[in-house]
Design an enzyme around this catalytic site. Structure first.
Site, short mmCIF file in Angstrom:
data_model
loop_
_atom_site.label_atom_id
_atom_site.label_comp_id
_atom_site.label_asym_id
_atom_site.label_seq_id
_atom_site.Cartn_x
_atom_site.Cartn_y
_atom_site.Cartn_z
N GLY A 197 0.72 -1.29 -0.17
CA GLY A 197 0.21 0.14 0.13
C GLY A 197 0.82 1.26 -0.02
N ASP A 202 1.09 1.56 8.66
CA ASP A 202 0.74 0.83 9.69
C ASP A 202 1.60 0.86 10.90
OD1 ASP A 202 -1.64 -0.23 8.61
OD2 ASP A 202 -0.60 -1.64 7.68
N GLY A 225 -5.39 -0.92 9.88
CA GLY A 225 -4.50 -1.48 10.67
C GLY A 225 -5.23 -2.97 11.03
N TYR A 234 -8.61 5.40 1.79
CA TYR A 234 -7.34 5.96 1.21
C TYR A 234 -6.99 7.50 1.46
CZ TYR A 234 -7.08 1.93 -2.05
OH TYR A 234 -7.18 0.79 -2.89
N GLN A 270 -6.33 8.55 4.28
CA GLN A 270 -5.30 8.65 5.29
C GLN A 270 -3.90 8.38 4.81
OE1 GLN A 270 -6.52 5.49 8.11
NE2 GLN A 270 -7.05 4.37 6.19
N ARG A 271 -3.78 7.80 3.73
CA ARG A 271 -2.51 7.31 3.18
C ARG A 271 -2.15 8.29 1.89
NH1 ARG A 271 -3.54 1.15 1.08
NH2 ARG A 271 -3.81 1.67 -1.18
#
Length: 419
Positions: free
Chosen positions: A12, A143, A190, A294, A296-297
């Site tokens: 990811g 993570d 997570g 998506y 959050q990243r």
């Protein structure tokens, strides 16, 4: 002797993985007598097997520099792994053929624990066969579950986004709770580690706050949760719940699972937020829920400056290690001070990080299981410091625009499969 570098991204993506790529590319360019070209594999390890390599020497240097503030994976990523040389010898034969065909002497893999396992497999194969191949790993995962490193590039920015979002939405909720919504549920990523749920704890400074955190490390108990939620609303008038998608029910299975997916065989998680919202509504609370997914990243506009600097530095250090003849290691971040936050870089053997997950320590989780401790706050706060805002045009962020020219293939088409 001069040779080429092959860089690839895996797993990811994050808001800062391309900053690591930028560190690799710009550092290699400063050593033209040692390195020739930098190639980037299309879609990670798959691109190597398929001989789909981008020639970055054909790119505008200004666009390559813009990778530092560009989210996502500029060259494509993948969720795929190699088999063993014993079970899938054709994969390793193909890898060596591709590396030799394009005079590649350094392989740099940018990813999480599974990616470090792939890098370790390639490194072992190279050593067993006496091949002159340098293998370096660059850490990456929102993570934050990689061992042997203070943090994983990508986590700091995702943590900053989640903590900021929770702090902002708390203002909305407190304004509306008198006559409308009293509970808001946010599901964060997570699978086996609750680091991103823990990051939400940074949104508030006080100990007793209208916030319940649900960690992947703490088995979920519906009755206890309902009591805690009722108590939070009674005390504050409203409550926010932030839950790790990998929350385990008391029977030690995922509370919410969409389907089995991918070559990795991972469960595709999802649906936890609406389930928790249903429990809240049964208590009589009007409830809203959301999944950060998506966002959050990918939220590069809110990236942590510390995170960006560390991601770039890890990429640059990977090339420095190759220059020094060091191999079979992952670049790791070592914290030397909390206040001020100081850090350095060192190499950790790939075998010590490959496919190993680091959970949130129990000492970071409050005794009741629904919040973070002061030691967790002291650990995470330095990682979200500073802003690194990308350039904007017409009110929107500007990202790298690469040509992504594939090299001419020299080998037959790949017809094999992955493990």
């Amino acid at each position: 002797m001069q040779h080429n570098i092959l860089y690839a991204q895996s797993g990811g993506v994050t808001a800062v993985i391309n900053a690591s790529a930028c560190g690799v590319i710009e550092t290699a360019a400063r050593h033209p007598t040692h390195f020739g070209k930098v190639f980037a594999a299309r879609d990670g390890i798959l691109g190597i097997l398929r001989e789909e390599l981008y020639d970055l020497s054909l790119e505008d240097p200004a666009e390559l520099a813009a990778l530092r503030h560009t989210p996502g994976g500029a060259f494509g990523s993948c969720r795929a792994d190699l088999g063993t040389p014993e079970s899938h010898p054709e994969q390793y034969t193909r890898l060596i053929e591709v590396l030799r065909a394009h005079d590649i002497g350094t392989f740099i893999y940018n990813g999480g624990g599974g990616s470090m396992l792939t890098a370790a497999k390639i490194a072992h194969f190279a050593r067993d066969r006496g091949l002159d191949l340098t293998v370096i790993g660059i850490p990456k995962t929102i993570d934050n579950d990689l061992p042997q490193t203070d943090t994983s590039p990508g986590f700091g920015s995702a943590a900053k986004y989640i903590a900021t979002s929770v702090r902002e939405v708390s203002r909305d909720l407190s304004a509306m709770a008198g006559t409308s919504t009293k509970v808001f549920v946010l599901e964060v990523m997570g699978r086996h580690a609750g680091w991103l749920a823990a990051a939400a704890g940074l949104a508030f400074d006080a100990e007793d706050t209208p916030l319940l955190l649900l960690f992947a490390e703490v088995p979920f108990n519906e009755n206890d949760f309902s009591k805690a939620l009722q108590g939070g609303v009674n005390r504050h008038g409203w409550c926010i719940v932030v839950a790790a998608e990998g929350l385990l029910c008391t029977d030690r299975i995922f509370c919410a699972q969409a389907q089995q997916s991918g070559v990795f065989g991972h469960e595709q998680l999802g649906g936890l937020a609406p389930k928790l919202a249903g429990l809240s509504r049964r208590l009589g609370f009007k409830t809203h829920w959301a999944v950060s997914d998506y966002f959050q990243r990918s939220a590069r506009h809110l990236a942590s400056r510390v995170d960006v600097d560390q991601a770039y530095a890890c990429g640059a250090e990977a090339v420095t290690y190759a220059l020094q003849g060091k191999t079979d290691v992952m670049i790791a971040i070592r914290r030397t001070s909390d206040e001020p936050y100081l850090w350095t870089l060192e190499g950790m053997p790939l075998d010590d990080v490959a496919d190993i997950e680091l959970p949130v320590p129990r000492t970071f989780i409050r005794a009741d299981g629904y919040g973070i401790t002061e030691s967790a706050r002291r650990y995470m706060l330095p990682l979200i410091q500073g802003e690194d805002i990308p350039p904007f045009r017409d009110g929107l962020p500007v990202f790298a625009a690469l040509q992504l020219n594939l090299v001419e293939q020299k080998l037959p088409l790949w017809s094999g499969s992955l493990a």
